[in-house]
Design an enzyme around this catalytic site. Structure first.
Site, PDB file in Angstrom:
ATOM      1  N   GLY A   4      -4.384  47.001  79.416  1.00 50.35           N
ATOM      2  CA  GLY A   4      -3.856  48.291  79.855  1.00 50.35           C
ATOM      3  C   GLY A   4      -3.238  49.018  78.683  1.00 50.35           C
ATOM      4  O   GLY A   4      -2.822  48.400  77.702  1.00 50.35           O
ATOM      5  N   GLN A  12       1.954  55.127  74.271  1.00 45.68           N
ATOM      6  CA  GLN A  12       1.722  54.056  73.294  1.00 45.68           C
ATOM      7  C   GLN A  12       0.807  54.495  72.154  1.00 45.68           C
ATOM      8  O   GLN A  12       0.692  53.797  71.147  1.00 45.68           O
ATOM      9  CB  GLN A  12       1.094  52.833  73.978  1.00 45.68           C
ATOM     10  CG  GLN A  12       2.022  52.133  74.947  1.00 45.68           C
ATOM     11  CD  GLN A  12       1.353  50.923  75.547  1.00 45.68           C
ATOM     12  OE1 GLN A  12       0.631  51.014  76.526  1.00 45.68           O
ATOM     13  NE2 GLN A  12       1.554  49.765  74.931  1.00 45.68           N
ATOM     14  N   CYS A  24       2.652  43.189  75.898  1.00 43.95           N
ATOM     15  CA  CYS A  24       2.463  44.628  75.731  1.00 43.95           C
ATOM     16  C   CYS A  24       1.974  44.874  74.311  1.00 43.95           C
ATOM     17  O   CYS A  24       2.500  44.276  73.366  1.00 43.95           O
ATOM     18  CB  CYS A  24       3.797  45.339  75.960  1.00 43.95           C
ATOM     19  SG  CYS A  24       3.703  47.124  75.764  1.00 43.95           S
ATOM     20  N   LEU A  25       0.991  45.757  74.174  1.00 47.21           N
ATOM     21  CA  LEU A  25       0.451  46.033  72.833  1.00 47.21           C
ATOM     22  C   LEU A  25       1.499  46.678  71.932  1.00 47.21           C
ATOM     23  O   LEU A  25       1.369  46.646  70.710  1.00 47.21           O
ATOM     24  CB  LEU A  25      -0.794  46.931  72.940  1.00 47.21           C
ATOM     25  CG  LEU A  25      -2.001  46.283  73.633  1.00 47.21           C
ATOM     26  CD1 LEU A  25      -3.138  47.281  73.776  1.00 47.21           C
ATOM     27  CD2 LEU A  25      -2.471  45.049  72.866  1.00 47.21           C
ATOM     28  N   HIS A  27       3.054  48.093  85.154  1.00 41.27           N
ATOM     29  CA  HIS A  27       3.516  47.996  83.766  1.00 41.27           C
ATOM     30  C   HIS A  27       3.175  49.280  83.002  1.00 41.27           C
ATOM     31  O   HIS A  27       4.033  49.849  82.313  1.00 41.27           O
ATOM     32  CB  HIS A  27       2.859  46.769  83.108  1.00 41.27           C
ATOM     33  CG  HIS A  27       3.098  46.632  81.633  1.00 41.27           C
ATOM     34  ND1 HIS A  27       3.752  45.561  81.069  1.00 41.27           N
ATOM     35  CD2 HIS A  27       2.748  47.437  80.593  1.00 41.27           C
ATOM     36  CE1 HIS A  27       3.810  45.724  79.754  1.00 41.27           C
ATOM     37  NE2 HIS A  27       3.204  46.855  79.435  1.00 41.27           N
ATOM     38  N   GLU A  28       1.939  49.758  83.162  1.00 40.48           N
ATOM     39  CA  GLU A  28       1.522  50.971  82.436  1.00 40.48           C
ATOM     40  C   GLU A  28       2.262  52.201  82.955  1.00 40.48           C
ATOM     41  O   GLU A  28       2.628  53.091  82.186  1.00 40.48           O
ATOM     42  CB  GLU A  28       0.004  51.166  82.542  1.00 40.48           C
ATOM     43  CG  GLU A  28      -0.838  50.037  81.989  1.00 40.48           C
ATOM     44  CD  GLU A  28      -0.399  49.541  80.626  1.00 40.48           C
ATOM     45  OE1 GLU A  28       0.125  50.334  79.813  1.00 40.48           O
ATOM     46  OE2 GLU A  28      -0.553  48.336  80.369  1.00 40.48           O
ATOM     47  N   HIS A  54       5.584  52.750  81.385  1.00 42.80           N
ATOM     48  CA  HIS A  54       5.553  53.396  80.061  1.00 42.80           C
ATOM     49  C   HIS A  54       5.707  54.920  80.188  1.00 42.80           C
ATOM     50  O   HIS A  54       6.256  55.567  79.304  1.00 42.80           O
ATOM     51  CB  HIS A  54       4.219  53.116  79.365  1.00 42.80           C
ATOM     52  CG  HIS A  54       4.154  51.792  78.651  1.00 42.80           C
ATOM     53  ND1 HIS A  54       4.963  51.474  77.585  1.00 42.80           N
ATOM     54  CD2 HIS A  54       3.359  50.710  78.841  1.00 42.80           C
ATOM     55  CE1 HIS A  54       4.666  50.254  77.151  1.00 42.80           C
ATOM     56  NE2 HIS A  54       3.699  49.760  77.903  1.00 42.80           N
TER      57      HIS A  54
HETATM   58 NI    NI Z   1       2.781  47.870  77.672  1.00 42.42          NI
END
Ligand code: NI
Length: 171
Positions: free
Chosen positions: A46, A51, A94-95, A136-137, A140
């Site tokens: 995701g 991000q 998370c990236l 989660h996304e 953000h």
């Molecule tokens: Ni994330």
């Protein structure tokens, strides 16, 4: 399609509330495609627009495993319309917080309304990993990271390590 640079925490761009998209036009479609390319390259399941430094309410997810056919979902302006009473714990990553993981408990199933890649209003019911990933996304988009769901002790430890790693990378 372009692989975009991913913003790494701590970074003020990850802490702001993103603006709604007026409609999914060619520019937003391009962003969605680039975000998918970036996510598959990472690899991750995701990615949210903040991000990659874009403060708009766009997320992409694909929770299929490597040996399955890809099943990307692109969402603009996602809104939760229903949450299950049952919860699901998951070891999240998370990236934007590379190599750090923590267990977060979220509703096990959700319904979410959104505009798809063709600007069509859709509603999706999701459970299990897909529900966790979408939530989660969506976090953000409100400037919330998974570490904001864990204890201050654990959060500060992870953020300290990321700050240290950033300083080392700059040398
Ligand atoms: Ni994330």
């Amino acid at each position: 399609m372009t692989i975009l640079p991913i913003v790494i925490a701590p970074d003020p761009r990850l802490k702001i509330k993103a603006k709604p998209v007026e409609s999914v036009d060619d520019g937003i479609r391009q962003l969605m495609d680039d975000m998918l390319e970036t996510m598959y390259d990472a690899p991750g399941i995701g990615l949210a627009a903040p991000q990659v430094g874009e403060s708009c309410r766009v997320i992409v997810v694909d929770v299929t495993s490597e040996d399955e056919e890809r099943n990307p979902v692109c969402m603009a302006n996602p809104e939760l319309s229903w949450l299950s009473d049952d919860d699901r714990p998951h070891e999240e990553g998370c990236l934007s917080l590379p190599e750090h993981y923590a267990e977060v408990v979220r509703p096990e199933a959700i319904r979410v309304t959104y505009l798809d890649r063709d600007n069509v209003a859709c509603e999706l019911e999701a459970d299990d990993l897909l529900a966790t990933c979408i939530q989660h996304e969506m976090d953000h988009l409100d400037g919330i990271l998974f570490v904001d769901h864990v204890s201050a002790l654990k959060r500060n430890m992870i953020l300290r390590k990321l700050t240290k790693a950033k300083k080392l990378a700059q040398k």
